[in-house]
Write an enzyme that holds these catalytic residues in place. Structure first.
Site, PDB file in Angstrom:
ATOM      1  N   GLU A 118      80.447  62.542  -7.067  1.00  0.00           N
ATOM      2  CA  GLU A 118      80.262  63.570  -8.105  1.00  0.00           C
ATOM      3  C   GLU A 118      79.698  64.886  -7.583  1.00  0.00           C
ATOM      4  O   GLU A 118      78.573  65.282  -7.965  1.00  0.00           O
ATOM      5  CB  GLU A 118      79.325  63.040  -9.201  1.00  0.00           C
ATOM      6  CG  GLU A 118      79.854  61.852  -9.956  1.00  0.00           C
ATOM      7  CD  GLU A 118      78.875  61.327 -11.012  1.00  0.00           C
ATOM      8  OE1 GLU A 118      77.844  61.986 -11.258  1.00  0.00           O
ATOM      9  OE2 GLU A 118      79.128  60.257 -11.566  1.00  0.00           O
TER      10      GLU A 118
ATOM     11  N   GLU B 115      83.341  54.702 -11.996  1.00  0.00           N
ATOM     12  CA  GLU B 115      82.110  54.546 -12.775  1.00  0.00           C
ATOM     13  C   GLU B 115      82.409  54.742 -14.254  1.00  0.00           C
ATOM     14  O   GLU B 115      83.166  55.649 -14.629  1.00  0.00           O
ATOM     15  CB  GLU B 115      81.036  55.591 -12.399  1.00  0.00           C
ATOM     16  CG  GLU B 115      80.247  55.269 -11.180  1.00  0.00           C
ATOM     17  CD  GLU B 115      79.119  56.276 -10.929  1.00  0.00           C
ATOM     18  OE1 GLU B 115      78.536  56.808 -11.891  1.00  0.00           O
ATOM     19  OE2 GLU B 115      78.835  56.523  -9.740  1.00  0.00           O
TER      20      GLU B 115
HETATM   21  O1  IFM Z   1      73.313  56.904 -12.129  1.00  0.00           O
HETATM   22  C1  IFM Z   1      74.317  57.859 -12.089  1.00  0.00           C
HETATM   23  C2  IFM Z   1      75.084  57.745 -10.796  1.00  0.00           C
HETATM   24  O2  IFM Z   1      74.262  57.934  -9.689  1.00  0.00           O
HETATM   25  C3  IFM Z   1      76.183  58.788 -10.735  1.00  0.00           C
HETATM   26  N1  IFM Z   1      76.983  58.766 -11.926  1.00  0.00           N
HETATM   27  C4  IFM Z   1      76.312  58.771 -13.193  1.00  0.00           C
HETATM   28  C5  IFM Z   1      75.283  57.655 -13.236  1.00  0.00           C
HETATM   29  C6  IFM Z   1      74.582  57.619 -14.603  1.00  0.00           C
HETATM   30  O3  IFM Z   1      73.935  58.813 -14.845  1.00  0.00           O
END
Ligand code: IFM
Length: 423
Positions: free
Chosen positions: A186, A335
């Site tokens: 990200e 994710e």
């Molecule tokens: O915990 C984070 C992760 O490190 C990166 N993506 C979003 C998740 C939730 O905020």
């Protein structure tokens, strides 16, 4: 009694099912730029909790007022307990797992690589392979070694050079065990939170820094993409992309539509454009649905929200996947998850998102895997430990692991490669 109908949605053969973690959030005892920042900022973050969170959140999560909540410390002690955690993932029917390598362990001093630490990650990979889980390995999940952060971290012109040198070392050592590499996690979250709103380290609000970091991170991905392929031509390389589903608050407002265009460009598209031609697969990390009013104000309906107050809007993932079709690349959902301490919304959340993913697949999208965030409760950056994202609950006193009910629901899906909806 109502007649119930059962709908079975079968996923493509070979679909990958798993969960994701990141080194700093679960391993424990890391020494990097984040651990330093936590040390300096924990008291402040605890004091600010009262003005940052709604009353219901403050009442439910009083830990947020304790400065210890903001120190990652031993986190989930996953560094030592990874075998136990992978046993759980296997029991839950996962056939894939995403985790990250901690740069500060591998290169604690500039140019000095620690072979022993690589050995640790080799064992992790072997442990996953022995349990029949396909590893997705992230090389940078936001944390930097101290020496690099002293030089400005991703703002430094040479960040891409340092990152690709580290990536080359790791891949040379571990390539035999890994088919899927994720260079950066990200990048736009870091750009937005560290250089635009200035809430994460190094707490800047500076347009020039922001643009510089965009450029340096894109270059880092591009260089590393080349390096990884030199060592491992058949490897699949991508970056983990957080994509929000933006809509105009008022569908008839030209200004709201402009706001959406700008947000989409900087949030979802710019990084993909800067790294064009250097992805073997695309990723989706979906958390946010943002209805925008001009000047970027978000006005969501928020009918259901997570413990963090983030709106739950499963349909958004469908639109995002559809928007990626033009790139004509395989897609992995690397994710998707929610903070839900009492586990009252998680099973439905997963099922509903998967329902929309299934629909996109039926309409031709090449989605090949889903990783729930996260396998374990973990350290949620500037928010600390109170948000509970895990399929597995962690007792931070005893380090005991408890599998949540929703994890068993997700396990049924993983094992059968299908979702059952009963109407
Ligand atoms: O915990 C984070 C992760 O490190 C990166 N993506 C979003 C998740 C939730 O905020």
């Amino acid at each position: 009694m109502d007649k119930k109908t059962k709908k079975e949605l079968k996923f493509p053969e070979g679909f990958l099912w798993g969960a994701a973690t990141s080194a700093h959030q679960v391993e424990g005892n890391n020494h990097n730029d984040w651990s330093e920042w936590e040390r300096v900022n924990a008291e402040r973050l605890a004091k600010e909790a009262g003005s940052k969170w709604e009353k219901w959140q403050q009442d439910k999560f009083s830990e947020m007022f304790n400065s210890e909540n903001y120190i990652s410390g031993r986190a989930c002690d996953h560094y030592n307990r990874y075998e136990e955690d992978f046993d759980i993932a296997k029991e839950l029917g996962h056939n894939a797992h995403r985790f990250s390598i901690e740069w500060s362990r591998i290169e604690p001093e500039e140019g000095k690589f620690d072979e022993k630490k690589i050995e640790h990650y080799r064992k992790i990979l072997q442990a996953l392979r022995e349990r029949g889980m396909e590893p997705f390995v992230t090389l940078w999940h936001w944390t930097n070694p101290i020496w690099l952060s002293k030089m400005g971290g991703p703002e430094n012109k040479k960040f891409a050079f340092y990152f690709s040198r580290y990536a080359r070392f790791v891949v040379e050592q571990l390539s035999g065990l890994v088919d899927f590499w994720i260079t950066l996690n990200e990048p736009t979250s870091v750009i937005a939170n560290s250089y635009m709103s200035g809430v994460w380290l190094p707490q800047k609000k500076n347009l020039l820094s922001m643009l510089r970091v965009y450029k340096n991170l894109a270059r880092a991905h591009n260089y590393a993409y080349g390096e990884i392929h030199k060592i491992s031509p058949k490897a699949k390389v991508g970056f983990a992309n957080i994509l929000a589903f933006y809509e105009p608050y008022n569908k008839n407002s030209a200004l709201d539509k402009i706001a959406v265009k700008i947000a989409k460009y900087f949030g979802n598209e710019k990084f993909l454009n800067l790294t064009k031609g250097k992805h073997d697969f695309l990723t989706v990390q979906y958390y946010f649905h943002n209805k925008l009013k001009f000047l970027g104000r978000i006005k969501n309906e928020n009918k259901t929200v997570s413990d963090l107050g983030w709106e739950i809007y499963p349909e958004g993932i469908y639109h995002i996947i559809k928007g990626l079709r033009k790139y004509n690349l395989p897609i992995y959902i690397t994710e998707n998850g929610l903070a839900d301490a009492d586990d009252s919304r998680r099973a439905k959340f997963i099922k509903d998102h998967l329902g929309w993913i299934y629909r996109a697949i039926q309409e031709g999208a090449d989605v090949r895997g889903y990783f729930y965030w996260s396998l374990l409760d973990n350290f949620e950056w500037d928010k600390g430990f109170w948000p509970r994202f895990g399929l597995v609950e962690i007792d931070y006193e005893t380090m005991e692991r408890k599998i949540r009910k929703s994890a068993w629901e997700y396990a049924k899906i993983c094992r059968r490669n299908e979702i059952n909806f009963i109407n």
